[in-house]
Design a protein around this motif. Structure first.
Motif, PDB file in Angstrom:
ATOM      1  N   PHE A  55      -4.517  22.542  52.458  1.00 36.25           N
ATOM      2  CA  PHE A  55      -3.744  21.956  51.363  1.00 36.25           C
ATOM      3  C   PHE A  55      -4.414  20.713  50.769  1.00 36.25           C
ATOM      4  O   PHE A  55      -3.993  20.235  49.733  1.00 36.25           O
ATOM      5  N   LEU A  56      -5.455  20.191  51.431  1.00 37.77           N
ATOM      6  CA  LEU A  56      -6.210  19.068  50.877  1.00 37.77           C
ATOM      7  C   LEU A  56      -7.337  19.655  50.034  1.00 37.77           C
ATOM      8  O   LEU A  56      -8.333  20.145  50.549  1.00 37.77           O
ATOM      9  N   LYS A  57      -7.134  19.657  48.723  1.00 41.68           N
ATOM     10  CA  LYS A  57      -8.052  20.345  47.813  1.00 41.68           C
ATOM     11  C   LYS A  57      -9.393  19.635  47.682  1.00 41.68           C
ATOM     12  O   LYS A  57     -10.374  20.236  47.277  1.00 41.68           O
ATOM     13  N   VAL A  70      -3.837  16.452  47.244  1.00 38.42           N
ATOM     14  CA  VAL A  70      -3.052  17.336  48.102  1.00 38.42           C
ATOM     15  C   VAL A  70      -2.308  18.321  47.215  1.00 38.42           C
ATOM     16  O   VAL A  70      -1.608  17.910  46.291  1.00 38.42           O
ATOM     17  N   ASP A  71      -2.459  19.618  47.478  1.00 41.20           N
ATOM     18  CA  ASP A  71      -1.689  20.614  46.739  1.00 41.20           C
ATOM     19  C   ASP A  71      -0.383  20.828  47.496  1.00 41.20           C
ATOM     20  O   ASP A  71      -0.372  21.457  48.558  1.00 41.20           O
ATOM     21  N   ARG A  75       0.885  23.022  50.817  1.00 36.73           N
ATOM     22  CA  ARG A  75       1.461  22.295  51.951  1.00 36.73           C
ATOM     23  C   ARG A  75       2.830  22.856  52.316  1.00 36.73           C
ATOM     24  O   ARG A  75       3.196  22.951  53.462  1.00 36.73           O
ATOM     25  N   ILE A  99      -3.065   8.494  46.111  1.00 37.63           N
ATOM     26  CA  ILE A  99      -3.131   9.898  46.518  1.00 37.63           C
ATOM     27  C   ILE A  99      -2.641  10.755  45.355  1.00 37.63           C
ATOM     28  O   ILE A  99      -1.634  10.424  44.722  1.00 37.63           O
ATOM     29  N   THR A 101      -1.157  14.435  44.038  1.00 32.63           N
ATOM     30  CA  THR A 101      -0.447  15.627  44.505  1.00 32.63           C
ATOM     31  C   THR A 101      -0.388  16.641  43.373  1.00 32.63           C
ATOM     32  O   THR A 101      -0.028  16.290  42.248  1.00 32.63           O
ATOM     33  N   LEU A 152       3.381  11.973  53.050  1.00 27.56           N
ATOM     34  CA  LEU A 152       1.942  11.863  52.850  1.00 27.56           C
ATOM     35  C   LEU A 152       1.263  10.993  53.910  1.00 27.56           C
ATOM     36  O   LEU A 152       0.082  11.169  54.181  1.00 27.56           O
ATOM     37  N   MET A 157      -0.871  15.295  57.863  1.00 23.42           N
ATOM     38  CA  MET A 157      -1.478  15.394  56.544  1.00 23.42           C
ATOM     39  C   MET A 157      -2.964  15.053  56.575  1.00 23.42           C
ATOM     40  O   MET A 157      -3.724  15.434  55.701  1.00 23.42           O
ATOM     41  N   LEU A 159      -4.376  12.154  56.085  1.00 18.92           N
ATOM     42  CA  LEU A 159      -4.769  11.193  55.043  1.00 18.92           C
ATOM     43  C   LEU A 159      -4.869   9.771  55.554  1.00 18.92           C
ATOM     44  O   LEU A 159      -5.252   8.870  54.823  1.00 18.92           O
TER      45      LEU A 159
END
Length: 161
Positions: A55-57, A70-71, A75, A99, A101, A152, A157, A159
């Motif tokens: 999910f982290l593009k 982040v998509d 996620r 960040i 999204t 997040l 996640m 991040l």
């Protein structure tokens, strides 16, 4: 003088009344605190990062700042994540981090009074109940209010250090 319900629940309902940016992920509509939103941008392909969660593009360079993207559709396990002219990146300022999204589309900004917010039902879902502030009826729409900062910044996640 505060009402009795505010005294009983100082951290839950009292601080929920605010404006929310609403957006769509698949068939659901979500809301996040507008004060966390830095800007809304059209989607651009990020630079991929090796071994990042699905999910982290990747990352984009936003005026000299490297911003992870982040998509949220991936996620939350949405059935599809198409990138089209409606796809947008909501750039958030979370703590000391910026960040991005990715969401299907942005709807609008709505003011939701605390008394209109209902607790989330206890049930299994793609979103951990800890990251849901509650549910609100906005006209004919049901909006799922997210605690985007907690979500997040959660360790899963990837991040935070």
């Amino acid at each position: 003088m505060g009402s009795l319900s505010v005294v009983e629940q100082p951290d839950s309902q009292a601080n929920l009344a605010r404006e929310y940016l609403t957006f769509r992920l698949g068939d659901e509509e979500y809301g996040i605190d507008i004060l966390k939103v830095q800007e809304i941008r059209g989607y651009e392909n990020p630079t991929r990062i090796a071994n990042a969660p699905h999910f982290l593009k990747g990352v984009v360079n936003l005026r000299g700042t490297i911003v992870p993207i982040v998509d949220l559709r991936l996620r939350f396990g949405c059935s599809s994540a198409e990138y089209n002219s409606f796809t947008v990146t909501i750039v958030l300022h979370i703590g000391q981090r910026t960040i991005g999204t990715v969401v299907d589309s942005v709807s609008d900004v709505v003011e939701i009074p605390a008394e209109a917010i209902r607790p989330s039902p206890e049930m299994s879902s793609a979103i951990d109940a800890a990251y849901m502030r509650g549910l609100a009826q906005v006209g004919e729409r049901m909006v799922i209010l997210l605690d985007i900062e907690s979500m997040l910044m959660s360790p899963d996640m990837g991040l935070i250090d």
